[in-house]
Design a protein around this motif. Structure first.
Motif, mmCIF file in Angstrom:
data_model
loop_
_atom_site.group_PDB
_atom_site.id
_atom_site.type_symbol
_atom_site.label_atom_id
_atom_site.label_comp_id
_atom_site.label_asym_id
_atom_site.label_seq_id
_atom_site.Cartn_x
_atom_site.Cartn_y
_atom_site.Cartn_z
ATOM 1 N N UNK A 104 0.841 -1.195 0.000
ATOM 2 C CA UNK A 104 0.000 0.000 0.000
ATOM 3 C C UNK A 104 0.877 1.248 0.000
ATOM 4 N N UNK A 105 0.501 2.236 -0.790
ATOM 5 C CA UNK A 105 1.176 3.529 -0.743
ATOM 6 C C UNK A 105 2.537 3.578 -1.401
ATOM 7 N N UNK A 106 2.852 2.609 -2.259
ATOM 8 C CA UNK A 106 4.127 2.651 -2.972
ATOM 9 C C UNK A 106 3.856 2.988 -4.435
ATOM 10 N N UNK A 107 4.815 3.653 -5.066
ATOM 11 C CA UNK A 107 4.661 4.001 -6.481
ATOM 12 C C UNK A 107 5.591 3.191 -7.369
ATOM 13 N N UNK A 108 6.487 2.418 -6.739
ATOM 14 C CA UNK A 108 7.409 1.561 -7.480
ATOM 15 C C UNK A 108 7.231 0.122 -7.011
ATOM 16 N N UNK A 109 7.524 -0.820 -7.889
ATOM 17 C CA UNK A 109 7.379 -2.252 -7.572
ATOM 18 C C UNK A 109 5.993 -2.533 -6.999
ATOM 19 N N UNK A 110 4.987 -1.937 -7.635
ATOM 20 C CA UNK A 110 3.617 -2.026 -7.126
ATOM 21 C C UNK A 110 2.994 -3.409 -7.310
ATOM 22 N N UNK A 111 3.590 -4.234 -8.150
ATOM 23 C CA UNK A 111 3.013 -5.557 -8.415
ATOM 24 C C UNK A 111 3.489 -6.639 -7.458
ATOM 25 N N UNK A 112 4.456 -6.325 -6.611
ATOM 26 C CA UNK A 112 5.002 -7.342 -5.699
ATOM 27 C C UNK A 112 3.980 -7.687 -4.619
ATOM 28 N N UNK A 113 3.746 -8.966 -4.412
ATOM 29 C CA UNK A 113 2.793 -9.442 -3.403
ATOM 30 C C UNK A 113 3.516 -9.588 -2.063
ATOM 31 N N UNK A 114 3.992 -8.448 -1.551
ATOM 32 C CA UNK A 114 4.830 -8.451 -0.359
ATOM 33 C C UNK A 114 4.127 -7.870 0.865
ATOM 34 N N UNK A 115 2.809 -7.790 0.817
ATOM 35 C CA UNK A 115 2.014 -7.424 1.997
ATOM 36 C C UNK A 115 1.344 -8.696 2.491
ATOM 37 N N UNK A 116 1.433 -8.924 3.796
ATOM 38 C CA UNK A 116 0.880 -10.136 4.396
ATOM 39 C C UNK A 116 -0.088 -9.762 5.505
ATOM 40 N N UNK A 117 -1.113 -10.588 5.686
ATOM 41 C CA UNK A 117 -2.084 -10.274 6.711
ATOM 42 C C UNK A 117 -2.781 -11.493 7.260
ATOM 43 N N UNK A 118 -3.353 -11.324 8.428
ATOM 44 C CA UNK A 118 -4.156 -12.351 9.077
ATOM 45 C C UNK A 118 -5.471 -12.410 8.309
ATOM 46 N N UNK A 119 -5.681 -13.483 7.544
ATOM 47 C CA UNK A 119 -6.842 -13.587 6.663
ATOM 48 C C UNK A 119 -8.142 -13.395 7.427
ATOM 49 N N UNK A 120 -8.971 -12.471 6.937
ATOM 50 C CA UNK A 120 -10.274 -12.225 7.533
ATOM 51 C C UNK A 120 -10.282 -11.312 8.738
ATOM 52 N N UNK A 121 -9.137 -10.812 9.161
ATOM 53 C CA UNK A 121 -9.102 -9.943 10.339
ATOM 54 C C UNK A 121 -9.810 -8.623 10.059
ATOM 55 N N UNK A 122 -10.650 -8.149 10.989
ATOM 56 C CA UNK A 122 -11.295 -6.848 10.811
ATOM 57 C C UNK A 122 -10.378 -5.673 11.162
ATOM 58 N N UNK A 123 -9.149 -5.976 11.593
ATOM 59 C CA UNK A 123 -8.233 -4.928 12.045
ATOM 60 C C UNK A 123 -7.184 -4.551 11.001
ATOM 61 N N UNK A 124 -7.294 -5.098 9.797
ATOM 62 C CA UNK A 124 -6.355 -4.768 8.718
ATOM 63 C C UNK A 124 -6.497 -3.307 8.319
ATOM 64 N N UNK A 125 -5.437 -2.725 7.782
ATOM 65 C CA UNK A 125 -5.529 -1.356 7.279
ATOM 66 C C UNK A 125 -6.290 -1.319 5.962
#
Length: 196
Positions: free
Chosen positions: A167-188
């Motif tokens: 989120x919020x990057x303008x370069x290498x925007x296609x990299x799947x390098x954000x990870x999260x607790x699936x289904x969490x309501x506390x994600x940004x």
């Protein structure tokens, strides 16, 4: 104090951090993270590597990013857009993991007081909000993640991890390098499900 998962405890704390930011960012999902008894469960991270054009370390070492080139297992704290503090955990040389969101669990009264809001979902959903809720500022830049004020403990069981673009990057925007607790309501930000 860092409590390592039993599967990697034999390597010691330093070797836990001295790895690819991608590995660490994935594994940190579900960890408990507290500063002076205030914090919760890590539900969202992003990885940044030295060969990554979106990383602060991409152009080499500077005064601002020097901590990223120091020993692993330290905090790299910087101000985003001159407004918000952001907390990163340093991994291999020139790489770090940005903490994007926590599920608040400990010290809620102090978080609400610091954030001046009433919604628990908004307390730590975003790197700036997280730092404000935990009172993290430039004084933590370069601090060891194994000092007495910081607690990191592994999840009790398996954690469902989702991945997506950062989120919020303008370069290498296609990299799947954000990870999260699936289904969490506390994600940004929610993870977009791939279309069938």
């Amino acid at each position: 104090m860092l409590e390592l998962p039993s599967s990697i405890s034999k390597h010691g704390a330093t070797l836990f951090w001295d790895r690819s930011a991608l590995e660490v960012a994935f594994e940190l999902i579900g960890f408990e993270f507290c500063v002076d008894g205030v914090g919760g469960i890590i539900v969202e991270t992003e990885a940044y590597c030295p060969d990554d054009p979106a990383s602060h370390s991409y152009g080499g070492q500077t005064r601002r990013n020097a901590v990223m080139f120091g020993p692993p297992g330290h905090a790299y704290v910087y101000r985003s857009y001159g407004l918000h503090w952001c907390l990163n955990f340093v991994c291999q040389r020139g790489s770090a993991v940005l903490l994007r969101a926590l599920e608040p669990r400990c010290g809620l009264d102090r978080m609400f007081e610091r954030r001046k809001i009433t919604s628990s979902r908004q307390l730590c959903s975003g790197p700036g909000r997280l730092c404000q809720a935990l009172a993290i500022d430039e004084s933590y830049n370069g601090a060891s993640l194994m000092n007495d004020r910081i607690f990191l403990g592994p999840p009790a069981g398996n954690v469902p991890v989702a991945s997506g673009t950062r989120i919020g990057v303008s370069k290498a925007v296609d990299k799947l390098w954000r990870f999260g607790f699936a289904g969490s309501p506390y994600l940004s930000k929610r993870f977009v499900q791939p279309s069938a």
